[in-house]
Write an enzyme that holds these catalytic residues in place. Structure first.
Site, mmCIF file in Angstrom:
data_model
loop_
_atom_site.group_PDB
_atom_site.id
_atom_site.type_symbol
_atom_site.label_atom_id
_atom_site.label_comp_id
_atom_site.label_asym_id
_atom_site.label_seq_id
_atom_site.Cartn_x
_atom_site.Cartn_y
_atom_site.Cartn_z
ATOM 1 N N LYS A 1 0.872 -1.429 0.029
ATOM 2 C CA LYS A 1 0.000 0.091 -0.146
ATOM 3 C C LYS A 1 0.807 1.250 -0.192
ATOM 4 C CE LYS A 1 -3.334 -2.446 2.695
ATOM 5 N NZ LYS A 1 -4.642 -2.719 3.277
ATOM 6 N N HIS B 1 -8.545 -3.086 -6.057
ATOM 7 C CA HIS B 1 -8.442 -3.318 -4.598
ATOM 8 C C HIS B 1 -9.379 -2.409 -3.875
ATOM 9 C CE1 HIS B 1 -6.995 -2.915 -0.507
ATOM 10 N NE2 HIS B 1 -6.154 -3.888 -0.571
ATOM 11 N N GLU C 1 -9.653 -0.530 -1.503
ATOM 12 C CA GLU C 1 -9.311 0.822 -1.229
ATOM 13 C C GLU C 1 -9.063 1.890 -2.625
ATOM 14 O OE1 GLU C 1 -5.759 -0.177 0.968
ATOM 15 O OE2 GLU C 1 -6.880 -1.003 2.474
ATOM 16 N N GLU D 1 -11.151 -10.767 -1.230
ATOM 17 C CA GLU D 1 -10.761 -9.966 -0.029
ATOM 18 C C GLU D 1 -12.112 -9.171 0.482
ATOM 19 O OE1 GLU D 1 -6.338 -8.847 -0.079
ATOM 20 O OE2 GLU D 1 -7.591 -6.964 -0.760
ATOM 21 N N SER E 1 -6.390 -9.703 6.715
ATOM 22 C CA SER E 1 -6.049 -9.912 8.094
ATOM 23 C C SER E 1 -5.242 -11.296 8.031
ATOM 24 C CB SER E 1 -7.042 -9.640 9.086
ATOM 25 O OG SER E 1 -7.749 -8.293 9.220
#
Ligand code: PEP
Length: 249
Positions: free
Chosen positions: A11, A91, A93, A161, A207
């Site tokens: 990231k 992703h 994000e 994810e 995680s």
């Protein structure tokens, strides 16, 4: 036979000094699993030099165009030229922070394939979508719309994810992971045929740590992991690579 893949997403973390972590991963990366690190764009070229072949390097996004007036963006060809062989696309994000939709992701995917990059395509549901029992519809829609025609086991990796598991320490049960991975495998086989559908690697992300990697890697159709926080330091990532090597037998 699908080669297991341990992928790290750094990231917006990492300076030149962080590349020393790659040295600490190099020994584990000589095992049966493939190891990929996706640093910020500023470090792709230096990481590719430092990785010396044991660790593949990828970008975290690319523009859908080859070049042009897109200030601040990076093209797939630029990533390739800098030494990347992979790029993460879609992703959550990026989808949230940059309002990327499945159609944008699909266009980026095509650009990445044209540049010769393997795409790690991220899909995943929000907590509200899971609680409304919409998980498989969301994943099915993302797969159908984000992945262009022409997928192969070489140019595509899919990472499941769940958004609520990213950076939160919350992990779905192994049954929940297995349900989504089996579903994704079936969808890929239906659309691209059994040969291609069975050759695309499916990663779990959200995680993942050394302490939960073994049970996640034992789930059907989990071919590895996409790891955020625990990929930044060799001390955290090496146990995950080792668990994957052990799962590969
Ligand atoms: C990610 O952002 O791709 C990710 C899986 O993050 P984390 O491992 O930190 O949950």
């Amino acid at each position: 036979m699908r080669t297991k893949l341990a992928a790290g997403n750094w990231k917006m973390n990492g300076l030149k000094a962080s590349l020393s972590e790659l040295e600490g991963m190099a020994e584990a990366a000589k095992g049966v699993s493939e190891v990929l690190i996706c640093p910020p764009a500023t470090l792709v070229a230096a990481a590719a030099d430092a990785a010396s072949g044991d660790i593949a390097i990828g970008g975290q996004d690319c523009h859908a165009s080859e070049s042009g007036a897109h200030t601040g963006d990076v093209s797939a060809g630029m990533l390739k030229d800098a030494g990347a062989s992979y790029v993460i696309l879609g992703h959550s994000e990026r989808r949230t922070d940059h309002d990327e939709h499945n159609e944008h992701v699909r266009a980026k995917c095509k650009a990445a394939w044209e540049a010769g990059l393997t795409v790690v395509l991220c899909v995943g549901e929000s907590l509200a979508e899971r609680e409304a029992s919409n998980t498989l519809d969301i994943i099915g829609g993302q797969l159908a719309t984000s992945v262009p025609d022409g997928a192969t086991g070489h140019n595509l990796v899919v990472a499941y994810e769940p958004i609520w598991a990213i950076g939160t320490g919350k992990v779905p049960t192994t049954d929940q992971i297995g349900e989504v991975h089996d579903f994704m495998r079936a969808r890929l086989e239906k659309r691209f045929g059994a040969g291609v559908g069975r050759s695309v690697r499916l990663l779990y992300g959200g995680s993942v740590k050394g302490s939960n990697a073994e049970e996640i890697f034992a789930v059907s159709n989990v071919d590895g992991a996409l790891v955020g926080g625990a990929s930044l330091k060799a001390a955290d990532f090496v146990p995950i690579i080792e668990a994957l090597n052990a799962a590969a037998g």
